[in-house]
Design a protein around this motif. Structure first.
Motif, short mmCIF file in Angstrom:
data_model
loop_
_atom_site.label_atom_id
_atom_site.label_comp_id
_atom_site.label_asym_id
_atom_site.label_seq_id
_atom_site.Cartn_x
_atom_site.Cartn_y
_atom_site.Cartn_z
N GLU A 119 -0.12 5.64 -5.50
CA GLU A 119 -0.79 4.44 -6.01
C GLU A 119 -1.63 3.81 -4.90
N GLY A 120 -2.90 3.64 -5.16
CA GLY A 120 -3.81 3.10 -4.16
C GLY A 120 -4.51 4.16 -3.34
N ARG A 121 -4.09 5.44 -3.51
CA ARG A 121 -4.73 6.56 -2.81
C ARG A 121 -4.78 6.36 -1.30
N ALA A 122 -3.74 5.76 -0.74
CA ALA A 122 -3.74 5.51 0.70
C ALA A 122 -3.15 6.69 1.49
N TYR A 123 -2.41 7.55 0.79
CA TYR A 123 -1.84 8.72 1.45
C TYR A 123 -2.73 9.94 1.20
N ASN A 124 -3.01 10.69 2.28
CA ASN A 124 -3.83 11.89 2.19
C ASN A 124 -2.92 13.13 2.29
N PRO A 125 -2.70 13.86 1.20
CA PRO A 125 -1.80 15.02 1.25
C PRO A 125 -2.36 16.19 2.06
N THR A 126 -3.66 16.20 2.31
CA THR A 126 -4.26 17.27 3.11
C THR A 126 -3.93 17.11 4.58
N THR A 127 -4.00 15.86 5.07
CA THR A 127 -3.73 15.60 6.50
C THR A 127 -2.31 15.09 6.75
N ILE A 129 -1.53 11.96 6.48
CA ILE A 129 -1.68 10.64 7.11
C ILE A 129 -1.80 9.56 6.05
N PHE A 130 -1.03 8.48 6.22
CA PHE A 130 -1.15 7.28 5.39
C PHE A 130 -2.03 6.29 6.13
N THR A 131 -3.05 5.76 5.43
CA THR A 131 -3.96 4.78 6.01
C THR A 131 -3.80 3.46 5.26
N ALA A 132 -3.43 2.41 5.97
CA ALA A 132 -3.19 1.11 5.33
C ALA A 132 -4.49 0.56 4.75
N PRO A 133 -4.53 0.28 3.44
CA PRO A 133 -5.75 -0.27 2.85
C PRO A 133 -5.90 -1.77 3.05
N THR A 185 4.63 -3.90 10.22
CA THR A 185 3.44 -4.71 9.96
C THR A 185 2.22 -3.89 10.35
N LEU A 186 1.33 -3.67 9.39
CA LEU A 186 0.14 -2.85 9.63
C LEU A 186 -1.12 -3.66 9.44
N GLU A 187 -2.08 -3.40 10.30
CA GLU A 187 -3.42 -3.91 10.08
C GLU A 187 -4.16 -2.95 9.15
N LYS A 188 -5.22 -3.45 8.54
CA LYS A 188 -6.04 -2.58 7.71
C LYS A 188 -6.55 -1.41 8.55
N ALA A 189 -6.43 -0.19 8.00
CA ALA A 189 -6.88 1.06 8.62
C ALA A 189 -5.90 1.62 9.64
N ASP A 190 -4.74 1.00 9.83
CA ASP A 190 -3.71 1.60 10.68
C ASP A 190 -3.23 2.91 10.05
N HIS A 191 -2.81 3.87 10.90
CA HIS A 191 -2.36 5.17 10.43
C HIS A 191 -0.86 5.34 10.66
N VAL A 192 -0.18 5.90 9.66
CA VAL A 192 1.24 6.23 9.77
C VAL A 192 1.41 7.68 9.31
N TYR A 193 2.19 8.45 10.07
CA TYR A 193 2.35 9.86 9.74
C TYR A 193 3.64 10.38 10.40
N VAL A 194 4.03 11.59 10.02
CA VAL A 194 5.26 12.21 10.51
C VAL A 194 4.91 13.49 11.25
N ARG A 195 5.54 13.68 12.42
CA ARG A 195 5.29 14.89 13.20
C ARG A 195 6.61 15.66 13.40
N LEU A 196 6.48 16.98 13.35
CA LEU A 196 7.60 17.87 13.61
C LEU A 196 7.60 18.25 15.08
N ARG A 197 8.70 17.98 15.75
CA ARG A 197 8.78 18.25 17.19
C ARG A 197 8.73 19.74 17.48
#
Length: 220
Positions: A119-127, A129-133, A185-197
């Motif tokens: 919902e809101g298309r903020a998550y990109n399944p290709t990359t 990465i979630f980008t805060a709208p 707390t995110l600002e607009k356009a902040d990125h959140v993602y998960v990395r595998l060590r």
């Protein structure tokens, strides 16, 4: 008629006439004074009545000021709500039927491609990465599943900075699940993602064990 009688009589008549004129003039002056006094009393009464109504006028003005302040506040609240807008942001995705994923000799960003909701298309399944709208407080959960013959290491990042981790140490040849959550707390356009060590792995299949979930709690 002798002069001795006529002159006193004429003098008496003349005196009476003068007395009558003087009395009439006194009456007129008194009447004018009374009329003037009544006018002054009327003016004083009108002023007194005005003084009597002043407290009521002041009270109505105070009430009007209070109403204007209340309307101004409500308008500012409405404008703020319109400015922020009622954003709806939520996503949930898993790795999908990948089986064992990893290990790699370098850390990688996981792209959770099996999307349940976005919902809101903020998550990109290709990359991945979630980008805060919008600026706001968000809630995230990461869950990992693995065969524990090898370690599993997941790290949640915000703009390149680690926030939380999920780590399973190698124990035996069995499957384990680990999970962790955080509010950010995110600002607009902040990125959140998960990395595998590096040198760790995760596992997923049609049961969707390994997931990345987040949603907006409220905007700021």
């Amino acid at each position: 008629m002798s002069c001795t009688i006529l002159y006193p009589l004429l003098l008496l008549l003349f005196s009476c006439a003068c007395l009558s004129e003087v009395q009439q003039e006194e009456n007129e002056v008194q009447a004018e004074g009374t009329e003037h006094l009544n006018e002054e009393e009327s003016a004083v009464l009108t002023s007194g009545e005005f003084q009597h109504f002043l407290p009521g006028i002041y009270a109505e003005l105070a009430e009007l000021r209070s109403t204007m302040r209340s309307l101004k506040y409500r308008l500012e609240v409405a404008e703020e709500q319109l400015r922020k807008k009622d954003y709806k942001v939520a996503f949930a995705a898993t790795l999908g039927p990948t089986g064992n994923f990893g290990p790699f000799n370098t850390e990688i960003t996981l792209a959770y491609q099996d999307v349940f909701v976005n919902e809101g298309r903020a998550y990109n399944p290709t990359t991945g990465i979630f980008t805060a709208p919008v600026k706001g407080v968000y809630f995230f959960t990461i869950t990992g599943h693995n065969r524990s013959s090898r370690a599993m290491g997941l790290r949640l990042f915000k703009n390149g900075q680690q926030m939380i981790t999920v780590y399973n140490h190698p124990l035996s040849d069995r499957y384990d699940t680990g999970s962790n959550s955080i509010s950010l707390t995110l600002e607009k356009a902040d990125h959140v993602y998960v990395r595998l060590r590096e040198n760790t792995w995760v596992f997923d299949n049609v049961n969707d064990h390994t997931s990345f979930v987040g949603h907006l709690l409220y905007s700021l």
